[in-house]
Structures are given as structure tokens and as C-alpha cells.
Design an enzyme around this catalytic site. Structure first.
Site, mmCIF file in Angstrom:
data_model
loop_
_atom_site.group_PDB
_atom_site.id
_atom_site.type_symbol
_atom_site.label_atom_id
_atom_site.label_comp_id
_atom_site.label_asym_id
_atom_site.label_seq_id
_atom_site.Cartn_x
_atom_site.Cartn_y
_atom_site.Cartn_z
ATOM 1 N N LYS A 184 0.830 -1.211 0.000
ATOM 2 C CA LYS A 184 0.000 0.000 0.000
ATOM 3 C C LYS A 184 0.860 1.253 0.000
ATOM 4 O O LYS A 184 1.871 1.318 0.702
ATOM 5 C CB LYS A 184 -0.891 -0.030 1.249
ATOM 6 C CG LYS A 184 -1.516 1.281 1.638
ATOM 7 C CD LYS A 184 -2.536 1.064 2.756
ATOM 8 C CE LYS A 184 -2.343 2.035 3.886
ATOM 9 N NZ LYS A 184 -3.322 1.863 4.974
ATOM 10 N N ARG A 186 0.203 5.349 0.675
ATOM 11 C CA ARG A 186 -0.813 6.353 1.015
ATOM 12 C C ARG A 186 -0.574 7.605 0.182
ATOM 13 O O ARG A 186 0.524 8.150 0.150
ATOM 14 C CB ARG A 186 -0.776 6.675 2.512
ATOM 15 C CG ARG A 186 -1.858 7.662 2.904
ATOM 16 C CD ARG A 186 -2.194 7.655 4.376
ATOM 17 N NE ARG A 186 -3.022 6.542 4.832
ATOM 18 C CZ ARG A 186 -4.318 6.395 4.561
ATOM 19 N NH1 ARG A 186 -4.952 7.279 3.809
ATOM 20 N NH2 ARG A 186 -4.983 5.359 5.017
HETATM 21 C C1 R5P Z 1 -2.856 2.418 8.521
HETATM 22 O O1 R5P Z 1 -1.678 2.155 8.590
HETATM 23 C C2 R5P Z 1 -3.915 1.646 9.233
HETATM 24 O O2 R5P Z 1 -3.477 0.365 9.567
HETATM 25 C C3 R5P Z 1 -5.177 1.557 8.412
HETATM 26 O O3 R5P Z 1 -4.937 0.772 7.251
HETATM 27 C C4 R5P Z 1 -5.652 2.905 7.990
HETATM 28 O O4 R5P Z 1 -5.613 3.793 9.063
HETATM 29 C C5 R5P Z 1 -7.055 2.842 7.438
HETATM 30 O O5 R5P Z 1 -7.460 4.128 7.077
HETATM 31 P P1 R5P Z 1 -8.520 4.344 5.916
HETATM 32 O O6 R5P Z 1 -9.710 3.510 6.227
HETATM 33 O O7 R5P Z 1 -8.832 5.831 6.003
HETATM 34 O O8 R5P Z 1 -7.879 4.008 4.625
#
Ligand code: R5P
Length: 285
Positions: A184, A186
Site C-alpha cells: 500500500k 498512502r
Molecule cells: C494504517 O496504517 C492503518 O493500519 C489503516 O490501514 C488505515 O488507518 C485505514 O485508514 P482508511 O480507512 O482511512 O484508509
């Protein structure tokens, strides 16, 4: 021991007390017309330990927690064990840019001043616990998640990123199925990119596990990548269902076959209970 539920965790606190066979009290919390919090523990005194179960999210719950603790001290409790099912601000655990606070450390400092032991569940990063000077433990929801999915035909467990792969391994091992992780990146607070799945998920019924769902962006992108790679079904189970705005509806209308979370935050999708693992920890004292 007495278990006191704050307004974020009414059902969970009652379930924990039932499992332990001990007294349960719901804090009577209301808001004044200006929004300030009023709470009362309707009891003459407390002998022995008080277990307070309350989230620090959203911010108003933190204020309620502080007030409950002061009331509990005034009633004579010997020790306060604070169970924080969902620990807010855990993701701001370092300074990403100069001038930012380390919010997770700030929250730890507050809890350190008001209780004698802290119990959290699937903290975003376990190293956050280093900021507590009192006894602390981070429980893992992998056990109740795996128990829920036992016998439900899951072939493979995946995490959306490498950071959460230990959780996927824990759940996968308990279910006796392989585990892996996706890649992933971000892009913003609401957008993520998930690379095409390398794991062999063609024809498989996949379970994605994560610590939390906030906007749902991560899970929606992960489910799409898995379907693209040939998964026949994709379920998701997270520990903390934050579900900001209409995230739960968006997830339910996406490529996913099922969206579930634990009851660390009480939501319509909270079908998996962490009461058992909390009670198990509290029995240790
Ligand atoms: C991030 O590292 C967490 O483990 C979650 O994957 C993340 O916070 C999920 O956020 P969202 O639902 O906004 O994508």
C-alpha cells in the site's frame, strides 16, 4: 473489583463484568447545555480495584474518562485499571513534519497521570506503549477474529500493507490457512494505492485484516486489487471500526462480501467481541 463503563463502551463493559462475575456500574453521563460533560458514579464508595472502560476517541470521550477517574478516586478505589478499547491519536506517533506534536505520546502522558494500569487493544504501533511508565499491555484481537471466522470457509488471510502482516499471520495461523500482505502507498488522508496483488488469490475466499478502518479508502482499494487478481470473495475484519462519514455504507456497497469489526467502538458492524480477551487480562490483576 468493579467494572465501570463510560459512554463509549456501555455494552462491552457490561459483557466484561458478566464474564468476570463482578459488579458493573454504568457512569451516568450527560452534557450541560453548553456541551460540557457531567458524570456521576452512583455509589457510596468503592473498595478494591476499579476497572474503567472508555475510549479516548472522539475527544469528548477523553474528557468523560478524566472526570470518571476523578470520581472513582473520590469514592476510594484502591487502583484504577484503565481499559482503552480504541486509543485515539495512535496514528500520530511521530513528528512527520517540524512543529507537529507527538499526539500519541501526549495521550499516554494523560493516561499515565490518572491510572495505575493501562490495557489497550491492537494499538496502531506497539512502541507507543513505551510512553507509559505504569503497567501496560496491548491485547491482540486476532483470537476473537479467528474464532469468528472458524469454519466459514476462508482460504487465505491478507493485510493491506506489510506493517499489518503480523496480524494477518496471527489470524491465518489460528485458522490454519496461508497469509500474505499487499503493498500500500498512502497518497492522501483519504486515498491510497494498492499494488496488484502478488499473492495467489485466484479462486480463493480471502479475509483482509487490519487494525482499523477510518475512511475505508484502504480496504476499498485492497478489495478491488484482490477481485482483480481473481479472488472469489473478499471479507474484511478490522479491530477498530472508526467509519468516518458514510464509510460503512461505502464499504458495504463496494466489492466486499462482508465488513465486520470488533466492539472496541460500538457500531452496527461490531459483531466480534473483545470482552473475552479483556476479561482474561483483568483476571491476572
Ligand atoms: C494504517 O496504517 C492503518 O493500519 C489503516 O490501514 C488505515 O488507518 C485505514 O485508514 P482508511 O480507512 O482511512 O484508509
Amino acid at each position: 473489583m468493579i467494572v465501570i463503563g463510560g459512554s463509549s463502551s456501555v455494552g462491552l463493559a457490561r459483557d466484561v463484568a458478566d464474564i468476570l462475575g463482578c459488579e458493573f456500574i454504568q457512569a451516568s453521563t450527560t452534557r450541560f447545555p453548553d456541551g460540557e460533560c457531567y458524570t456521576r458514579i452512583e455509589r457510596e464508595s468503592i473498595e478494591g480495584d476499579a476497572v474503567v472502560i472508555q475510549n479516548t476517541y472522539p475527544d469528548g470521550n477523553l474528557v468523560e474518562m478524566l472526570l470518571i477517574c476523578d470520581a472513582v478516586v473520590s469514592l476510594g478505589a484502591k487502583r484504577i485499571v484503565m481499559v482503552v478499547p480504541y486509543f485515539g491519536y495512535a496514528r500520530q506517533d511521530k513528528q512527520f513534519k517540524p512543529g507537529e506534536p507527538m499526539s500519541a505520546r501526549v495521550m499516554c502522558g494523560i493516561l499515565d497521570r490518572i491510572c495505575d494500569k493501562v490495557v489497550t487493544i491492537d494499538l496502531h504501533k506497539e512502541s507507543t506503549l513505551d510512553n507509559f511508565s505504569h503497567e501496560h499491555v496491548d491485547l491482540k484481537a486476532a483470537k476473537p477474529i479467528a474464532e469468528y471466522f472458524k469454519g466459514k470457509g476462508i482460504d487465505m488471510v491478507l493485510s493491506p500493507d506489510v506493517g499489518a502482516s503480523a496480524r494477518a499471520k496471527d489470524v491465518g495461523d489460528r485458522l490454519g490457512v496461508p497469509y500474505d500482505h499487499l503493498e500500500k502507498t498512502r497518497l492522501s488522508g483519504t486515498e491510497v494505492r494498492i499494488a496488484p496483488a502478488k499473492a495467489d488469490c485466484a479462486g480463493k475466499r480471502v479475509l483482509i485484516v487490519d487494525d482499523m478502518i477510518s475512511t475505508g479508502g484502504t480496504i476499498i482499494a485492497a478489495a478491488a486489487a484482490l477481485k482483480e487478481a481473481g479472488a472469489v470473495s473478499v471479507h474484511v475484519a478490522c479491530t477498530h471500526g472508526v467509519f468516518v462519514n458514510d464509510a460503512l455504507n461505502r464499504l458495504r456497497g463496494s466489492a466486499l462480501e462482508g465488513v465486520l469489526c470488533c466492539n472496541t467502538i460500538e457500531t452496527p458492524a461490531s459483531e466480534i467481541s473483545v470482552a473475552g480477551i479483556i476479561a482474561e487480562e483483568l483476571r491476572k490483576g
